[in-house]
Design a protein around this motif. Sequence first.
Motif, PDB file in Angstrom:
ATOM      1  N   SER A  83       0.829  -1.210   0.000  1.00  0.00           N
ATOM      2  CA  SER A  83       0.000   0.000   0.000  1.00  0.00           C
ATOM      3  C   SER A  83       0.862   1.259   0.000  1.00  0.00           C
ATOM      4  CB  SER A  83      -0.978   0.014   1.179  1.00  0.00           C
ATOM      5  OG  SER A  83      -0.283   0.036   2.401  1.00  0.00           O
ATOM      6  N   TYR A  84       2.028   1.204   0.640  1.00  0.00           N
ATOM      7  CA  TYR A  84       2.957   2.335   0.608  1.00  0.00           C
ATOM      8  C   TYR A  84       3.429   2.574  -0.828  1.00  0.00           C
ATOM      9  CZ  TYR A  84       7.285   4.954   1.038  1.00  0.00           C
ATOM     10  OH  TYR A  84       8.272   5.888   0.871  1.00  0.00           O
ATOM     11  N   ILE A  85       3.783   1.504  -1.500  1.00  0.00           N
ATOM     12  CA  ILE A  85       4.229   1.624  -2.900  1.00  0.00           C
ATOM     13  C   ILE A  85       3.106   2.198  -3.750  1.00  0.00           C
ATOM     14  CG2 ILE A  85       5.005   0.332  -4.935  1.00  0.00           C
ATOM     15  CD1 ILE A  85       7.118   0.553  -2.686  1.00  0.00           C
ATOM     16  N   TYR A  86       1.906   1.685  -3.564  1.00  0.00           N
ATOM     17  CA  TYR A  86       0.770   2.144  -4.368  1.00  0.00           C
ATOM     18  C   TYR A  86       0.463   3.621  -4.141  1.00  0.00           C
ATOM     19  CZ  TYR A  86      -3.834   2.386  -6.466  1.00  0.00           C
ATOM     20  OH  TYR A  86      -4.908   2.749  -7.240  1.00  0.00           O
ATOM     21  N   VAL A  87       0.545   4.069  -2.911  1.00  0.00           N
ATOM     22  CA  VAL A  87       0.190   5.452  -2.589  1.00  0.00           C
ATOM     23  C   VAL A  87       1.333   6.419  -2.893  1.00  0.00           C
ATOM     24  CG1 VAL A  87      -0.421   7.032  -0.707  1.00  0.00           C
ATOM     25  CG2 VAL A  87      -1.550   4.810  -0.884  1.00  0.00           C
ATOM     26  N   TYR A  88       2.565   6.054  -2.514  1.00  0.00           N
ATOM     27  CA  TYR A  88       3.664   7.011  -2.573  1.00  0.00           C
ATOM     28  C   TYR A  88       4.704   6.763  -3.667  1.00  0.00           C
ATOM     29  CZ  TYR A  88       1.830   8.419   1.935  1.00  0.00           C
ATOM     30  OH  TYR A  88       1.004   8.848   2.942  1.00  0.00           O
ATOM     31  N   LYS A  89       4.775   5.558  -4.178  1.00  0.00           N
ATOM     32  CA  LYS A  89       5.814   5.219  -5.167  1.00  0.00           C
ATOM     33  C   LYS A  89       5.218   4.536  -6.394  1.00  0.00           C
ATOM     34  CE  LYS A  89       9.362   6.141  -2.376  1.00  0.00           C
ATOM     35  NZ  LYS A  89      10.413   7.082  -2.643  1.00  0.00           N
ATOM     36  N   ARG A  90       4.037   4.933  -6.769  1.00  0.00           N
ATOM     37  CA  ARG A  90       3.303   4.246  -7.833  1.00  0.00           C
ATOM     38  C   ARG A  90       4.105   4.128  -9.130  1.00  0.00           C
ATOM     39  NH1 ARG A  90      -2.833   5.678  -8.796  1.00  0.00           N
ATOM     40  NH2 ARG A  90      -2.666   5.497  -6.559  1.00  0.00           N
ATOM     41  N   LYS A  91       4.904   5.133  -9.440  1.00  0.00           N
ATOM     42  CA  LYS A  91       5.685   5.107 -10.679  1.00  0.00           C
ATOM     43  C   LYS A  91       6.816   4.088 -10.628  1.00  0.00           C
ATOM     44  CE  LYS A  91       4.664   9.836 -11.973  1.00  0.00           C
ATOM     45  NZ  LYS A  91       5.181  11.186 -12.190  1.00  0.00           N
ATOM     46  N   LYS A  92       7.093   3.568  -9.438  1.00  0.00           N
ATOM     47  CA  LYS A  92       8.196   2.618  -9.277  1.00  0.00           C
ATOM     48  C   LYS A  92       7.710   1.206  -8.958  1.00  0.00           C
ATOM     49  CE  LYS A  92      11.568   6.058  -8.026  1.00  0.00           C
ATOM     50  NZ  LYS A  92      12.693   6.378  -7.176  1.00  0.00           N
ATOM     51  N   ILE A  93       6.476   0.901  -9.289  1.00  0.00           N
ATOM     52  CA  ILE A  93       5.920  -0.421  -8.987  1.00  0.00           C
ATOM     53  C   ILE A  93       6.763  -1.530  -9.607  1.00  0.00           C
ATOM     54  CG2 ILE A  93       3.973  -1.980  -9.439  1.00  0.00           C
ATOM     55  CD1 ILE A  93       2.103   0.372  -8.849  1.00  0.00           C
ATOM     56  N   GLN A  94       7.209  -1.351 -10.844  1.00  0.00           N
ATOM     57  CA  GLN A  94       7.995  -2.402 -11.502  1.00  0.00           C
ATOM     58  C   GLN A  94       9.330  -2.619 -10.787  1.00  0.00           C
ATOM     59  OE1 GLN A  94       6.747  -4.477 -13.964  1.00  0.00           O
ATOM     60  NE2 GLN A  94       8.515  -5.647 -13.256  1.00  0.00           N
ATOM     61  N   SER A  95       9.958  -1.562 -10.305  1.00  0.00           N
ATOM     62  CA  SER A  95      11.214  -1.697  -9.548  1.00  0.00           C
ATOM     63  C   SER A  95      10.967  -2.473  -8.252  1.00  0.00           C
ATOM     64  CB  SER A  95      11.799  -0.329  -9.226  1.00  0.00           C
ATOM     65  OG  SER A  95      12.141   0.347 -10.405  1.00  0.00           O
ATOM     66  N   TYR A  96       9.839  -2.216  -7.616  1.00  0.00           N
ATOM     67  CA  TYR A  96       9.431  -2.934  -6.401  1.00  0.00           C
ATOM     68  C   TYR A  96       9.282  -4.427  -6.697  1.00  0.00           C
ATOM     69  CZ  TYR A  96       6.112  -4.230  -2.617  1.00  0.00           C
ATOM     70  OH  TYR A  96       5.459  -4.816  -1.563  1.00  0.00           O
ATOM     71  N   ILE A  97       8.559  -4.733  -7.749  1.00  0.00           N
ATOM     72  CA  ILE A  97       8.342  -6.132  -8.139  1.00  0.00           C
ATOM     73  C   ILE A  97       9.669  -6.795  -8.489  1.00  0.00           C
ATOM     74  CG2 ILE A  97       7.299  -7.634  -9.894  1.00  0.00           C
ATOM     75  CD1 ILE A  97       4.960  -5.534  -9.956  1.00  0.00           C
ATOM     76  N   ASP A  98      10.523  -6.093  -9.227  1.00  0.00           N
ATOM     77  CA  ASP A  98      11.832  -6.642  -9.601  1.00  0.00           C
ATOM     78  C   ASP A  98      12.683  -6.934  -8.367  1.00  0.00           C
ATOM     79  OD1 ASP A  98      11.060  -6.363 -12.251  1.00  0.00           O
ATOM     80  OD2 ASP A  98      12.262  -4.544 -12.590  1.00  0.00           O
ATOM     81  N   GLY A  99      12.634  -6.056  -7.364  1.00  0.00           N
ATOM     82  CA  GLY A  99      13.385  -6.266  -6.128  1.00  0.00           C
ATOM     83  C   GLY A  99      12.919  -7.510  -5.388  1.00  0.00           C
ATOM     84  N   ILE A 100      11.621  -7.709  -5.333  1.00  0.00           N
ATOM     85  CA  ILE A 100      11.064  -8.900  -4.675  1.00  0.00           C
ATOM     86  C   ILE A 100      11.434 -10.152  -5.456  1.00  0.00           C
ATOM     87  CG2 ILE A 100       8.923 -10.077  -4.018  1.00  0.00           C
ATOM     88  CD1 ILE A 100       7.742  -7.207  -3.588  1.00  0.00           C
ATOM     89  N   GLU A 101      11.344 -10.069  -6.755  1.00  0.00           N
ATOM     90  CA  GLU A 101      11.697 -11.210  -7.609  1.00  0.00           C
ATOM     91  C   GLU A 101      13.163 -11.605  -7.430  1.00  0.00           C
ATOM     92  OE1 GLU A 101      10.898 -12.662 -12.167  1.00  0.00           O
ATOM     93  OE2 GLU A 101      11.243 -10.537 -11.811  1.00  0.00           O
ATOM     94  N   ARG A 102      14.052 -10.622  -7.310  1.00  0.00           N
ATOM     95  CA  ARG A 102      15.484 -10.924  -7.082  1.00  0.00           C
ATOM     96  C   ARG A 102      15.685 -11.715  -5.786  1.00  0.00           C
ATOM     97  NH1 ARG A 102      16.242  -5.895  -9.385  1.00  0.00           N
ATOM     98  NH2 ARG A 102      16.185  -4.807  -7.395  1.00  0.00           N
ATOM     99  N   VAL A 103      15.008 -11.311  -4.733  1.00  0.00           N
ATOM    100  CA  VAL A 103      15.144 -12.010  -3.458  1.00  0.00           C
ATOM    101  C   VAL A 103      14.605 -13.431  -3.567  1.00  0.00           C
ATOM    102  CG1 VAL A 103      14.347 -12.083  -1.057  1.00  0.00           C
ATOM    103  CG2 VAL A 103      15.074  -9.931  -2.038  1.00  0.00           C
ATOM    104  N   ILE A 104      13.468 -13.593  -4.184  1.00  0.00           N
ATOM    105  CA  ILE A 104      12.889 -14.934  -4.350  1.00  0.00           C
ATOM    106  C   ILE A 104      13.838 -15.829  -5.124  1.00  0.00           C
ATOM    107  CG2 ILE A 104      11.042 -16.258  -5.438  1.00  0.00           C
ATOM    108  CD1 ILE A 104       9.172 -13.863  -4.762  1.00  0.00           C
ATOM    109  N   ASN A 105      14.371 -15.332  -6.234  1.00  0.00           N
ATOM    110  CA  ASN A 105      15.295 -16.133  -7.040  1.00  0.00           C
ATOM    111  C   ASN A 105      16.565 -16.480  -6.267  1.00  0.00           C
ATOM    112  OD1 ASN A 105      13.625 -16.238  -9.286  1.00  0.00           O
ATOM    113  ND2 ASN A 105      14.444 -14.355 -10.149  1.00  0.00           N
ATOM    114  N   GLU A 106      17.022 -15.573  -5.430  1.00  0.00           N
ATOM    115  CA  GLU A 106      18.221 -15.821  -4.611  1.00  0.00           C
ATOM    116  C   GLU A 106      17.964 -16.905  -3.568  1.00  0.00           C
ATOM    117  OE1 GLU A 106      20.458 -13.354  -1.119  1.00  0.00           O
ATOM    118  OE2 GLU A 106      19.919 -12.211  -2.905  1.00  0.00           O
ATOM    119  N   LEU A 107      16.759 -16.932  -3.019  1.00  0.00           N
ATOM    120  CA  LEU A 107      16.465 -17.850  -1.931  1.00  0.00           C
ATOM    121  C   LEU A 107      15.954 -19.219  -2.385  1.00  0.00           C
ATOM    122  CD1 LEU A 107      14.853 -15.352   0.593  1.00  0.00           C
ATOM    123  CD2 LEU A 107      17.161 -16.323   0.640  1.00  0.00           C
ATOM    124  N   LEU A 108      15.458 -19.320  -3.595  1.00  0.00           N
ATOM    125  CA  LEU A 108      14.918 -20.619  -4.046  1.00  0.00           C
ATOM    126  C   LEU A 108      15.901 -21.402  -4.870  1.00  0.00           C
ATOM    127  CD1 LEU A 108      11.249 -19.719  -4.942  1.00  0.00           C
ATOM    128  CD2 LEU A 108      12.136 -20.725  -2.854  1.00  0.00           C
TER     129      LEU A 108
END
Length: 108
Positions: A83-108
């Motif tokens: 919700s923070y990303i949606y309200v305050y960083k909406r233009k950076k949603i893809q960067s947010y998703i990419d950051g989460i994806e990097r962590v998932i790929n690192e851990l799996l």
Amino acid sequence: VKCLPLTEKYKLRYPNKREIDCCYEHLINEIYAMTPKIVFLLGEKVYSTVAKKKKIMFERWREFEYYHKEIEGVCYVPIHHPSYIYVYKRKKIQSYIDGIERVINELL
């Protein structure tokens, strides 16, 4: 359900101490019951509560670079609350998703 006035529509509401304490117990019980490999701690309130109650130090994210800490076989990953990303960083949603994806790929 209480409807918020239009001016309050996009403001974030943080939980109070009673809500945090109640939810923390449920969170820990669910983690023990489900034994996940990864637990994402959504937002500063959640990760700071878990850190305080479990007496651990998390490395805080930098922009959308997220870090994890393994505790009792579970990787805890503090990330921004969506919700923070949606309200305050909406233009950076893809960067947010990419950051989460990097962590998932690192851990799996």
